[in-house]
Design an enzyme around this catalytic site. Structure first.
Site, PDB file in Angstrom:
ATOM      1  N   LYS A  24      10.533   4.787   0.234  1.00 28.64           N
ATOM      2  CA  LYS A  24       8.764   5.044  -0.212  1.00 28.64           C
ATOM      3  C   LYS A  24       9.914   5.413  -1.890  1.00 28.64           C
ATOM      4  CE  LYS A  24       6.859   6.751   2.879  1.00 28.64           C
ATOM      5  NZ  LYS A  24       5.491   7.359   3.690  1.00 28.64           N
ATOM      6  N   GLU A  27      -8.617   9.564   4.832  1.00 27.47           N
ATOM      7  CA  GLU A  27      -8.708   7.935   5.016  1.00 27.47           C
ATOM      8  C   GLU A  27      -9.197   7.643   6.258  1.00 27.47           C
ATOM      9  OE1 GLU A  27      -6.540   5.268   2.544  1.00 27.47           O
ATOM     10  OE2 GLU A  27      -4.267   6.487   3.498  1.00 27.47           O
ATOM     11  N   GLU A  28     -10.112   6.470   6.864  1.00 31.06           N
ATOM     12  CA  GLU A  28      -9.775   6.132   7.828  1.00 31.06           C
ATOM     13  C   GLU A  28      -9.000   5.592   9.066  1.00 31.06           C
ATOM     14  OE1 GLU A  28      -9.659   3.094   8.740  1.00 31.06           O
ATOM     15  OE2 GLU A  28      -8.595   2.369   7.080  1.00 31.06           O
ATOM     16  N   SER A  29      -8.227   5.213   8.236  1.00 33.49           N
ATOM     17  CA  SER A  29      -6.568   4.937   9.188  1.00 33.49           C
ATOM     18  C   SER A  29      -6.403   6.231   9.828  1.00 33.49           C
ATOM     19  CB  SER A  29      -5.568   3.884   8.561  1.00 33.49           C
ATOM     20  OG  SER A  29      -5.238   5.126   7.157  1.00 33.49           O
ATOM     21  N   ASP A  53       2.692  11.118   9.078  1.00 33.24           N
ATOM     22  CA  ASP A  53       2.085  11.819   7.699  1.00 33.24           C
ATOM     23  C   ASP A  53       0.276  11.314   8.345  1.00 33.24           C
ATOM     24  OD1 ASP A  53       1.844   8.842   7.622  1.00 33.24           O
ATOM     25  OD2 ASP A  53       1.994   8.481   5.493  1.00 33.24           O
ATOM     26  N   ARG A  54       0.172  10.663   9.558  1.00 34.43           N
ATOM     27  CA  ARG A  54      -1.267  10.237  10.213  1.00 34.43           C
ATOM     28  C   ARG A  54      -1.404  11.370  11.490  1.00 34.43           C
ATOM     29  NH1 ARG A  54      -2.124   4.213  10.975  1.00 34.43           N
ATOM     30  NH2 ARG A  54      -1.634   3.831   8.323  1.00 34.43           N
ATOM     31  N   SER A  82       6.889   3.832   7.928  1.00 36.13           N
ATOM     32  CA  SER A  82       5.287   4.595   8.614  1.00 36.13           C
ATOM     33  C   SER A  82       4.602   4.677  10.119  1.00 36.13           C
ATOM     34  CB  SER A  82       3.837   4.542   7.955  1.00 36.13           C
ATOM     35  OG  SER A  82       2.948   4.768   8.501  1.00 36.13           O
ATOM     36  N   HIS A  83       3.925   3.816  10.664  1.00 32.41           N
ATOM     37  CA  HIS A  83       3.483   3.472  11.530  1.00 32.41           C
ATOM     38  C   HIS A  83       3.803   1.745  12.531  1.00 32.41           C
ATOM     39  CE1 HIS A  83       0.508   1.326   8.633  1.00 32.41           C
ATOM     40  NE2 HIS A  83       0.612   0.742   9.603  1.00 32.41           N
ATOM     41  N   THR A 125       0.699  -1.129  -0.447  1.00 38.34           N
ATOM     42  CA  THR A 125      -0.297  -0.118   0.108  1.00 38.34           C
ATOM     43  C   THR A 125       0.348   1.173  -0.090  1.00 38.34           C
ATOM     44  OG1 THR A 125      -1.302  -1.032   0.702  1.00 38.34           O
ATOM     45  CG2 THR A 125      -2.052   0.884   0.853  1.00 38.34           C
ATOM     46  N   ASP A 138       5.837   8.386  10.618  1.00 35.68           N
ATOM     47  CA  ASP A 138       6.698   9.382   9.573  1.00 35.68           C
ATOM     48  C   ASP A 138       5.930  10.603   9.468  1.00 35.68           C
ATOM     49  OD1 ASP A 138       5.009   7.356   8.578  1.00 35.68           O
ATOM     50  OD2 ASP A 138       4.974   8.051   6.207  1.00 35.68           O
ATOM     51  N   LYS A 188      -0.386  12.407   2.959  1.00 38.16           N
ATOM     52  CA  LYS A 188      -1.688  13.116   4.032  1.00 38.16           C
ATOM     53  C   LYS A 188      -0.632  13.378   5.239  1.00 38.16           C
ATOM     54  CE  LYS A 188      -1.325   8.379   5.968  1.00 38.16           C
ATOM     55  NZ  LYS A 188      -0.733   7.767   4.382  1.00 38.16           N
ATOM     56  N   ASP A 193       1.992   9.727  13.554  1.00 32.98           N
ATOM     57  CA  ASP A 193       2.182   7.858  14.013  1.00 32.98           C
ATOM     58  C   ASP A 193       4.198   8.275  13.587  1.00 32.98           C
ATOM     59  OD1 ASP A 193       2.702   9.291  10.756  1.00 32.98           O
ATOM     60  OD2 ASP A 193       1.742   7.286   9.931  1.00 32.98           O
TER      61      ASP A 193
HETATM   62  C1  VG1 Z   1      -2.733   1.477   5.629  1.00 38.80           C
HETATM   63  C2  VG1 Z   1      -3.834   2.326   6.031  1.00 38.80           C
HETATM   64  C3  VG1 Z   1      -4.070   2.999   4.674  1.00 38.80           C
HETATM   65  C4  VG1 Z   1      -2.554   3.547   5.080  1.00 38.80           C
HETATM   66  C5  VG1 Z   1      -1.506   3.152   4.577  1.00 38.80           C
HETATM   67  C6  VG1 Z   1      -0.164   3.638   4.577  1.00 38.80           C
HETATM   68  O1  VG1 Z   1      -2.568   0.373   4.742  1.00 38.80           O
HETATM   69  O2  VG1 Z   1      -4.958   1.067   6.052  1.00 38.80           O
HETATM   70  O3  VG1 Z   1      -5.341   3.876   4.500  1.00 38.80           O
HETATM   71  O4  VG1 Z   1      -2.989   4.560   3.867  1.00 38.80           O
HETATM   72  O5  VG1 Z   1      -1.788   1.888   5.700  1.00 38.80           O
HETATM   73  O6  VG1 Z   1      -0.702   4.438   6.127  1.00 38.80           O
HETATM   74  P1  VG1 Z   1      -3.439  -1.400   5.163  1.00 38.80           P
HETATM   75  O7  VG1 Z   1      -2.720  -1.452   3.345  1.00 38.80           O
HETATM   76  O8  VG1 Z   1      -2.429  -1.502   5.859  1.00 38.80           O
HETATM   77  O9  VG1 Z   1      -3.984  -1.564   4.996  1.00 38.80           O
HETATM   78  V1  VG1 Z   1       1.364   5.265   6.731  1.00 38.80           V
HETATM   79  O10 VG1 Z   1       0.994   6.451   7.064  1.00 38.80           O
HETATM   80  O11 VG1 Z   1       1.837   3.587   6.880  1.00 38.80           O
HETATM   81  O12 VG1 Z   1       2.181   5.506   4.651  1.00 38.80           O
HETATM   82 CO    CO Z   2       2.841   6.482   8.172  1.00 36.42          CO
END
Ligand code: VG1
Ligand code: CO
Length: 542
Positions: free
Chosen positions: A125, A362-364, A280-281, A112-113, A17, A278, A375, A276
């Site tokens: 990335k 996004e809901e995340s 972005d959240r 990221s997270h 993703t 990096d 984001k 988070d």
């Molecule tokens: C998750 C989230 C998605 C987000 C992605 C990257 O993906 O659901 O909404 O864009 O992480 O976010 P997945 O495929 O695990 O559902 V981050 O903060 O990792 O750049």
């Molecule tokens: Co992130």
């Protein structure tokens, strides 16, 4: 001197993703980073003399990987590399730098997270010239290239001093170490009413921001504590650490439970927030009021005009499919565009570039706008501060007003983490096989009107993305979505997204878990989650 090094491909370098994400030990294998970075650069045809941005979230292996990226980039013809001091750049700050410096792209080192440290995760990335994540066509090309790679090139030289600002040369390439915060902060000062937010802090707003030992610490200290005059110490865990100080920098109700508990106390902060790994959240919690990310997107869309950068109104809103429809209700009322895209920020880039939307989410816990092509966690927090400063209301009152005006989309996500991958695929396969019979049937006492698998036709470039999640849409407007994560590094993660709309204001202040219990049970039953996963309950409810 440029050296050409023979190498053997790794078969597993398919980006998910959000970039390539694996255990640190995987990235530490010989030539693993080199191969992937060379594969990416092989897919950037116009790199000769071009500018490249490089930085990461400070996690374990960040500095080592950055040295490799710089040396490979210099050997591949890039003319100018802009790198954040200490190897630090948040994802949104990297996106901004790519844009303001006219770079051809950027390499962001982050998982990221996901947890950090030597036993945690690492990631790479690639962002393109608009500042956004590379589109699927690019990541697929890089993956194909990684499977065929037999050499990479690098400049043989001593490591670059990442801690000293200024310009040096590496072979024929200019290396520029920049302050990671300055350009980003300047952008935020243009978008938001810093004077008004400063006044609000002066009049006693209680605020707490947890950087979770990850990348946002230096940004948050500079912006909240120094520029906006929030009390010293309101930024928690503000130093980026290789292991994030043991924190799991995923700003949800499980990993930031301490913020939630503090916010629920009568003497808790008026606004608690987190970001988070990096940056972005975002997590937004008012006193006595957790704001679901889907609701946050809707509130931001409805109130963006209160911030100077959006005073002219918004062109439209885009949300990922699993995100609740709360933002759609706002867009319809405003008479602006609304788009539903697959999960992942890369799908917003074309819409933003074409000027079709201004706000995305996004809901995340990802929210952002046309100011960059990622984001942006701190942006969302500043937007909330700006909204509170103008409306002079508590978060809870903002939410109550919003629900009264638009209705409430109750929403919750259940994650089953690190489940057996085969079982997870079988579960999705079984659902797919039953879509035709599910449509029109009853589930949990309600009629399913549509049962399908989401696919997205990009209105700008015409590309099609299929298999983006199974949806059960009910006649009463509620919804269940099943999707497998594309960011995990161990087994599979099943995400179950649950939504139920409530128009009646008398039912806007109910307990979310109780409201969602029947539809949650229906989801477990219809997908036979225990049978396929061996799990009786989700690991994360957020
Ligand atoms: C998750 C989230 C998605 C987000 C992605 C990257 O993906 O659901 O909404 O864009 O992480 O976010 P997945 O495929 O695990 O559902 V981050 O903060 O990792 O750049
Ligand atoms: Co992130």
């Amino acid at each position: 001197m440029i050296r050409t090094v023979p190498t053997k491909p790794y078969p597993d370098q398919r980006p998910g993703t959000s970039g390539l994400r694996k255990k640190v030990q995987v990235f530490q294998q010989p030539h693993y980073v080199e191969n992937f970075v060379q594969a990416i650069f092989d897919c950037v045809p116009d790199r000769d003399g071009a500018k490249l941005v490089v930085g990461g979230d400070g996690r374990f292996y960040n500095r080592e990987a950055i040295q490799k990226v710089i040396k490979i980039a210099a050997a591949n013809g890039f003319g100018h590399i802009v790198v954040g001091r200490g190897g630090i750049l948040s994802t949104p700050a990297a996106s901004n730098l790519i844009r303001v410096r006219g770079a051809i792209g950027g390499v962001v080192l982050s998982a990221s997270h996901n947890p950090g440290g030597p036993d945690g995760d690492f990631g790479i990335k690639f962002n393109v010239a608009n500042g956004g994540p590379a589109p699927e066509s690019f990541t697929e090309a890089a993956f194909a290239r990684s499977k065929a790679i037999d050499v990479f090139r690098l400049v043989e030289a001593a490591d670059i001093d990442l801690d000293r600002l200024g310009v040096t040369r590496l072979h024929e390439t200019t290396i520029e170490v920049v302050d990671p915060v300055a350009d980003y902060q300047a952008l935020m000062e243009r978008l938001f009413d810093f004077d008004r937010i400063r006044d609000m802090f002066r009049s006693g707003l209680r605020f707490s921001f947890d950087a979770m030992g990850a990348v946002t610490g230096p940004y948050a200290k500079a912006i909240f504590e120094r520029a906006l005059g929030a009390p010293d110490g309101c930024v928690l865990n503000g130093v980026p650490l290789p292991d994030f100080g043991g924190h799991h920098p995923d700003p949800n109700l499980v990993h930031a439970a301490h913020l939630y508990e503090a916010a629920m106390r009568p003497d808790g902060p008026d606004l608690s927030a987190a970001s988070d790994g990096d940056g972005d959240r975002n997590l937004i919690i008012g006193k006595g009021c957790f704001v679901s990310p889907s609701d946050s997107l809707a509130v931001i869309a409805a109130n963006a005009h209160l911030a100077p950068g959006y005073a002219g109104g918004i062109a439209g809103v885009a949300r990922s499919m699993p995100t609740s429809g709360a933002a759609d209700r706002v867009a319809r009322k405003l008479g602006v565009n609304v788009f539903e895209t697959p999960t992942g920020w890369k799908f917003f880039g074309n819409l933003l570039d074409a000027g079709l939307v201004t706000i995305c989410g996004e809901e995340s816990a990802g929210t952002g706008s046309s100011h960059v092509r990622e984001k942006d966690g701190l942006w969302a927090v500043l937007m909330w501060l700006n909204i509170l400063a103008v409306r002079r209301q508590s978060v809870l009152d903002v939410m109550r007003d919003h629900w009264a005006q638009f209705g409430r989309n109750y929403y919750v996500r259940h994650d089953y983490e690190e489940i057996d991958a085969a079982g997870a695929n079988d579960l999705m396969g079984a659902l797919r096989g039953r879509l035709a019979s599910l449509a029109g049937s009853d589930l949990g006492g309600k009629r399913i009107s549509v049962a399908d698998e989401f696919s997205y036709l990009d209105p700008v470039d015409g590309s099609l993305s299929s298999n983006q999640g199974v949806r059960l849409l009910f006649e009463d407007g509620s919804r269940i979505v099943f999707r497998l994560s594309g960011t995990g590094t161990v087994g599979a993660t099943l995400r179950v997204y649950l939504e139920q709309f409530e128009a009646d204001p008398a039912r806007h202040n109910l307990d979310v878990a109780s409201v969602m219990a029947p539809i949650a049970a229906a989801a477990v039953a219809v997908a036979e989650i225990p049978a396929f996963t061996g799990r009786l309950k989700p690991d994360v409810v957020t």
